[in-house]
Design a protein around this motif. Sequence first.
Motif, PDB file in Angstrom:
ATOM      1  N   TYR A   1      -2.425   4.043  -3.788  1.00 32.84           N
ATOM      2  CA  TYR A   1      -2.762   2.808  -4.486  1.00 32.84           C
ATOM      3  C   TYR A   1      -2.321   1.623  -3.649  1.00 32.84           C
ATOM      4  O   TYR A   1      -1.496   1.754  -2.746  1.00 32.84           O
ATOM      5  CB  TYR A   1      -2.159   2.766  -5.894  1.00 32.84           C
ATOM      6  N   SER A   2      -2.908   0.461  -3.930  1.00 37.48           N
ATOM      7  CA  SER A   2      -2.554  -0.742  -3.184  1.00 37.48           C
ATOM      8  C   SER A   2      -2.786  -1.965  -4.055  1.00 37.48           C
ATOM      9  O   SER A   2      -3.454  -1.905  -5.082  1.00 37.48           O
ATOM     10  CB  SER A   2      -3.375  -0.835  -1.894  1.00 37.48           C
ATOM     11  N   GLY A   3      -2.214  -3.063  -3.615  1.00 37.08           N
ATOM     12  CA  GLY A   3      -2.348  -4.324  -4.339  1.00 37.08           C
ATOM     13  C   GLY A   3      -1.353  -5.325  -3.783  1.00 37.08           C
ATOM     14  O   GLY A   3      -1.158  -5.418  -2.579  1.00 37.08           O
ATOM     15  N   THR A   4      -0.701  -6.043  -4.698  1.00 36.92           N
ATOM     16  CA  THR A   4       0.318  -6.998  -4.303  1.00 36.92           C
ATOM     17  C   THR A   4       1.647  -6.570  -4.912  1.00 36.92           C
ATOM     18  O   THR A   4       1.691  -5.685  -5.768  1.00 36.92           O
ATOM     19  CB  THR A   4      -0.042  -8.422  -4.778  1.00 36.92           C
TER      20      THR A   4
ATOM     21  N   CYS B   1       0.858  -1.174   0.000  1.00 32.84           N
ATOM     22  CA  CYS B   1       0.000   0.000   0.000  1.00 32.84           C
ATOM     23  C   CYS B   1       0.902   1.233   0.000  1.00 32.84           C
ATOM     24  O   CYS B   1       1.893   1.275   0.733  1.00 32.84           O
ATOM     25  CB  CYS B   1      -0.887   0.006   1.242  1.00 32.84           C
ATOM     26  N   CYS B   2       0.564   2.207  -0.834  1.00 35.71           N
ATOM     27  CA  CYS B   2       1.346   3.441  -0.922  1.00 35.71           C
ATOM     28  C   CYS B   2       0.403   4.636  -0.834  1.00 35.71           C
ATOM     29  O   CYS B   2      -0.613   4.674  -1.535  1.00 35.71           O
ATOM     30  CB  CYS B   2       2.099   3.466  -2.249  1.00 35.71           C
TER      31      CYS B   2
ATOM     32  N   ARG C   1      -4.427  -3.074  -7.458  1.00 33.55           N
ATOM     33  CA  ARG C   1      -5.826  -3.504  -7.358  1.00 33.55           C
ATOM     34  C   ARG C   1      -6.756  -2.306  -7.133  1.00 33.55           C
ATOM     35  O   ARG C   1      -7.870  -2.272  -7.639  1.00 33.55           O
ATOM     36  CB  ARG C   1      -5.982  -4.508  -6.232  1.00 33.55           C
ATOM     37  N   TYR C   2      -6.312  -1.352  -6.322  1.00 39.69           N
ATOM     38  CA  TYR C   2      -7.087  -0.145  -6.033  1.00 39.69           C
ATOM     39  C   TYR C   2      -6.182   1.067  -6.224  1.00 39.69           C
ATOM     40  O   TYR C   2      -5.007   1.020  -5.876  1.00 39.69           O
ATOM     41  CB  TYR C   2      -7.597  -0.136  -4.591  1.00 39.69           C
TER      42      TYR C   2
ATOM     43  N   TRP D   1      -4.644   3.157 -13.282  1.00 37.50           N
ATOM     44  CA  TRP D   1      -3.662   2.210 -12.762  1.00 37.50           C
ATOM     45  C   TRP D   1      -4.276   0.886 -12.320  1.00 37.50           C
ATOM     46  O   TRP D   1      -3.557  -0.108 -12.187  1.00 37.50           O
ATOM     47  CB  TRP D   1      -2.912   2.827 -11.588  1.00 37.50           C
ATOM     48  N   VAL D   2      -5.586   0.844 -12.083  1.00 38.68           N
ATOM     49  CA  VAL D   2      -6.226  -0.382 -11.600  1.00 38.68           C
ATOM     50  C   VAL D   2      -6.030  -1.485 -12.642  1.00 38.68           C
ATOM     51  O   VAL D   2      -6.290  -1.301 -13.830  1.00 38.68           O
ATOM     52  CB  VAL D   2      -7.730  -0.161 -11.316  1.00 38.68           C
ATOM     53  N   GLY D   3      -5.496  -2.614 -12.186  1.00 39.98           N
ATOM     54  CA  GLY D   3      -5.217  -3.736 -13.073  1.00 39.98           C
ATOM     55  C   GLY D   3      -3.854  -3.657 -13.740  1.00 39.98           C
ATOM     56  O   GLY D   3      -3.466  -4.582 -14.465  1.00 39.98           O
TER      57      GLY D   3
END
Length: 166
Positions: A102-105, A68-69, A118-119, A125-127
């Motif tokens: 933004y966040s994800g893996t 997460c950033c 992811r978000y 940027w999503v995806g």
Amino acid sequence: MSGLQKQGDLRRNNTAELKTEVKAMSSQMIDRWNIVSWYQDYDDGRVIHPFGENPEGFLDYQAAGYMCCTIVRPDRQNFTTGGQWNAEDREKADAYNGYLSYSGTFEVTGNTVEHRVRYSIFPNWVGSVQKRTFQLKGDILDLSARLEDGTAEARTAILRWSRDKG
């Protein structure tokens, strides 16, 4: 042992060593990092600090592979024309222009960390996969990304983070 067998053994050993090295680097990155600086170095010589010279925020890498950033401009203004949903569009745009999240893996490969988004407050940027070259020295993490290559806006974004001590 044939030359091909030796090459195969060497590749397997190098691959195993690389995987061990990547795993070790990933584990060193697991932590919360505070932003120190963010600037964009344009090919034409311009240097821009998108959120000023003292941005605030953090980058969080978790052992489970999540990240997460959040980065904010410290001088963001409170809304004066309404609440978060009914304020004037100008105020909402100003708030957006001073906030990135933004966040994800994430996954580390060599000296690159890939953020699988992811978000994001920026829907484009999503995806996507945001690739960052990194350099980790003790409690300092530098991330850089090449942006808009081949255009008049070509630049390198450079973000410096320090390991959270709290």
